[in-house]
Design a protein around this motif. Sequence first.
Motif, PDB file in Angstrom:
ATOM      1  N   ASN A  67       0.824  -1.204   0.000  1.00  0.00           N
ATOM      2  CA  ASN A  67       0.000   0.000   0.000  1.00  0.00           C
ATOM      3  C   ASN A  67       0.862   1.259   0.000  1.00  0.00           C
ATOM      4  O   ASN A  67       0.542   2.239  -0.679  1.00  0.00           O
ATOM      5  CB  ASN A  67      -0.925  -0.003   1.214  1.00  0.00           C
ATOM      6  CG  ASN A  67      -2.012  -1.066   1.118  1.00  0.00           C
ATOM      7  OD1 ASN A  67      -2.274  -1.600   0.052  1.00  0.00           O
ATOM      8  ND2 ASN A  67      -2.640  -1.370   2.241  1.00  0.00           N
ATOM      9  N   PHE A  68       1.935   1.216   0.779  1.00  0.00           N
ATOM     10  CA  PHE A  68       2.853   2.360   0.827  1.00  0.00           C
ATOM     11  C   PHE A  68       3.476   2.627  -0.534  1.00  0.00           C
ATOM     12  O   PHE A  68       3.503   3.773  -1.009  1.00  0.00           O
ATOM     13  CB  PHE A  68       3.946   2.087   1.867  1.00  0.00           C
ATOM     14  CG  PHE A  68       5.110   3.036   1.792  1.00  0.00           C
ATOM     15  CD1 PHE A  68       5.010   4.329   2.258  1.00  0.00           C
ATOM     16  CD2 PHE A  68       6.323   2.626   1.227  1.00  0.00           C
ATOM     17  CE1 PHE A  68       6.077   5.215   2.178  1.00  0.00           C
ATOM     18  CE2 PHE A  68       7.398   3.489   1.141  1.00  0.00           C
ATOM     19  CZ  PHE A  68       7.273   4.795   1.620  1.00  0.00           C
ATOM     20  N   ILE A  69       3.983   1.600  -1.179  1.00  0.00           N
ATOM     21  CA  ILE A  69       4.628   1.777  -2.482  1.00  0.00           C
ATOM     22  C   ILE A  69       3.623   2.261  -3.518  1.00  0.00           C
ATOM     23  O   ILE A  69       3.930   3.144  -4.346  1.00  0.00           O
ATOM     24  CB  ILE A  69       5.324   0.476  -2.922  1.00  0.00           C
ATOM     25  CG1 ILE A  69       6.506   0.168  -1.994  1.00  0.00           C
ATOM     26  CG2 ILE A  69       5.802   0.580  -4.373  1.00  0.00           C
ATOM     27  CD1 ILE A  69       7.144  -1.186  -2.215  1.00  0.00           C
ATOM     28  N   ASN A  70       2.414   1.724  -3.495  1.00  0.00           N
ATOM     29  CA  ASN A  70       1.373   2.230  -4.387  1.00  0.00           C
ATOM     30  C   ASN A  70       1.121   3.721  -4.168  1.00  0.00           C
ATOM     31  O   ASN A  70       0.929   4.489  -5.111  1.00  0.00           O
ATOM     32  CB  ASN A  70       0.066   1.474  -4.169  1.00  0.00           C
ATOM     33  CG  ASN A  70       0.012   0.153  -4.904  1.00  0.00           C
ATOM     34  OD1 ASN A  70       0.832  -0.119  -5.777  1.00  0.00           O
ATOM     35  ND2 ASN A  70      -0.958  -0.677  -4.553  1.00  0.00           N
ATOM     36  N   GLU A  71       1.103   4.123  -2.903  1.00  0.00           N
ATOM     37  CA  GLU A  71       0.781   5.513  -2.578  1.00  0.00           C
ATOM     38  C   GLU A  71       1.873   6.473  -3.033  1.00  0.00           C
ATOM     39  O   GLU A  71       1.576   7.551  -3.566  1.00  0.00           O
ATOM     40  CB  GLU A  71       0.548   5.653  -1.068  1.00  0.00           C
ATOM     41  CG  GLU A  71       0.057   7.018  -0.636  1.00  0.00           C
ATOM     42  CD  GLU A  71      -1.369   7.329  -1.053  1.00  0.00           C
ATOM     43  OE1 GLU A  71      -1.783   8.505  -0.924  1.00  0.00           O
ATOM     44  OE2 GLU A  71      -2.077   6.405  -1.501  1.00  0.00           O
ATOM     45  N   ILE A  72       3.130   6.115  -2.837  1.00  0.00           N
ATOM     46  CA  ILE A  72       4.177   7.033  -3.284  1.00  0.00           C
ATOM     47  C   ILE A  72       4.231   7.075  -4.809  1.00  0.00           C
ATOM     48  O   ILE A  72       4.470   8.137  -5.399  1.00  0.00           O
ATOM     49  CB  ILE A  72       5.555   6.694  -2.671  1.00  0.00           C
ATOM     50  CG1 ILE A  72       6.082   5.337  -3.122  1.00  0.00           C
ATOM     51  CG2 ILE A  72       5.503   6.800  -1.162  1.00  0.00           C
ATOM     52  CD1 ILE A  72       7.510   5.055  -2.664  1.00  0.00           C
ATOM     53  N   TRP A  73       3.995   5.932  -5.455  1.00  0.00           N
ATOM     54  CA  TRP A  73       3.909   5.918  -6.921  1.00  0.00           C
ATOM     55  C   TRP A  73       2.786   6.852  -7.385  1.00  0.00           C
ATOM     56  O   TRP A  73       2.977   7.670  -8.289  1.00  0.00           O
ATOM     57  CB  TRP A  73       3.644   4.497  -7.408  1.00  0.00           C
ATOM     58  CG  TRP A  73       3.296   4.404  -8.876  1.00  0.00           C
ATOM     59  CD1 TRP A  73       4.163   4.271  -9.917  1.00  0.00           C
ATOM     60  CD2 TRP A  73       1.986   4.464  -9.456  1.00  0.00           C
ATOM     61  NE1 TRP A  73       3.474   4.247 -11.117  1.00  0.00           N
ATOM     62  CE2 TRP A  73       2.144   4.363 -10.855  1.00  0.00           C
ATOM     63  CE3 TRP A  73       0.704   4.605  -8.928  1.00  0.00           C
ATOM     64  CZ2 TRP A  73       1.051   4.386 -11.733  1.00  0.00           C
ATOM     65  CZ3 TRP A  73      -0.381   4.629  -9.793  1.00  0.00           C
ATOM     66  CH2 TRP A  73      -0.204   4.519 -11.185  1.00  0.00           C
TER      67      TRP A  73
END
Length: 428
Positions: A111-117
């Motif tokens: 979820n974190f990586i999706n959000e920064i992307w």
Amino acid sequence: MKDIKILKGNIIYTEMPDTFTTLKNGYVIVEDGAVKECCEYLSKKYKNIPITDYKDKLIIPGLNDMHCHASQFKHTGLGMDKELVPWLFSHTFPEEKRFKDLKYAEQTYKNFINEIWKNGTTRSSVWGTLHKEPTELLIDLFLKSGLGAYVSKVNMDANTPEFLDEDTDSSLRETEEMIEKYLGKSQLVKPIITPRFIPTSSKELLKGLSKLSEKYSIPVQSHLSENLSEIDWVKELYPNSENYGSVYDLFGLFGQRPTLMAHCIHSDIEERTLMKKRGVFAVHCPTSNLNLGSGIMPIRKFMDEGIPVALGTDIGAGETCSMLRVMVSAIQMSKLAWMDSDKKLKFLSTSEAFYLATKGGGSFFGKVGSFEKGYEFDALIVDDSCFDMSSYPLEQRIQKFIYNGDDRNIIHRYVSGDLVKEPFPKSI
């Protein structure tokens, strides 16, 4: 055979902090992942190369978040009625304990990586937790994502809750095992040495981490002079130290290899002088500083004194993964510092904040954060048509996007010349 891409659109970047470089309806030629040139007209030698025409959209460098805690992503916005140290013990440390559970870690990290992307962050310096397997999972997820990152196992073996206390030898051994596993595996995702901060690190741990940093030529990141009670704590532990930074320096963790130090709100002239001498990056995290009541970093002093400066979200003390919001907060906080200094400390301009979020932070990765020749092509394609600004100068359009835009305006993201799609679309 060389891989050549040609993109067309409204090109905006900052070679220097004080001005935008713009090219309306221009071309950027990307060769093997790096910028070959930006030009108004195409040479005939490119006549057989297909062009990706983004028409009136903006082409800007990707954004670089140089201080964020992936493990704190889920509890952003919580505990904001506390200062730093009470917040750590009441909220952050209990949350990080949960990352022993690999399933919990995997879902949160995806979820974190999706959000920064989503928010246009193409490279970042990311903190995991002290847990080895979940941190290796975080590295593996970044390797799959196509985004660039320094990723760390956090080291902390003193003055911590029992449930997050490490054995010094185990901490060093596991850190070295991770370095050997991932060092050289990718040009985009790399390990970084990370003592949490001086109060939670024994002398033996600091010595050992310094040796690992030297042995493997690994960069370093930590926290510095964020909170007055934290500084007092360091002084109690090292009563003969000149300042907080000098303790890191004593152990060879302050610029002996490339170094990021987050916050630096209360760094005095002696500490700043040492930072300049060692080439230590100061990472300004304005949203976090506001939320924890830590103070106002006098960013102009650092810039005027020649200290490299970058920006960070500091998720989860910062409440957003958006580097756009961080840029705006940095400008606004610099205006408070300007007023507090009787207008002696000039506040940040829009181009300066943009520079810090692109080329300023990107320079920690090498030639990243600009569209100058030889720079890796990290880029965002921005559709600002909702603002009806097509007749305005590009300098005003980028300012409008910074202040009023968000992830909905970002239609594509490139990292080192490659188009990066949403990393884990089924994770939310």
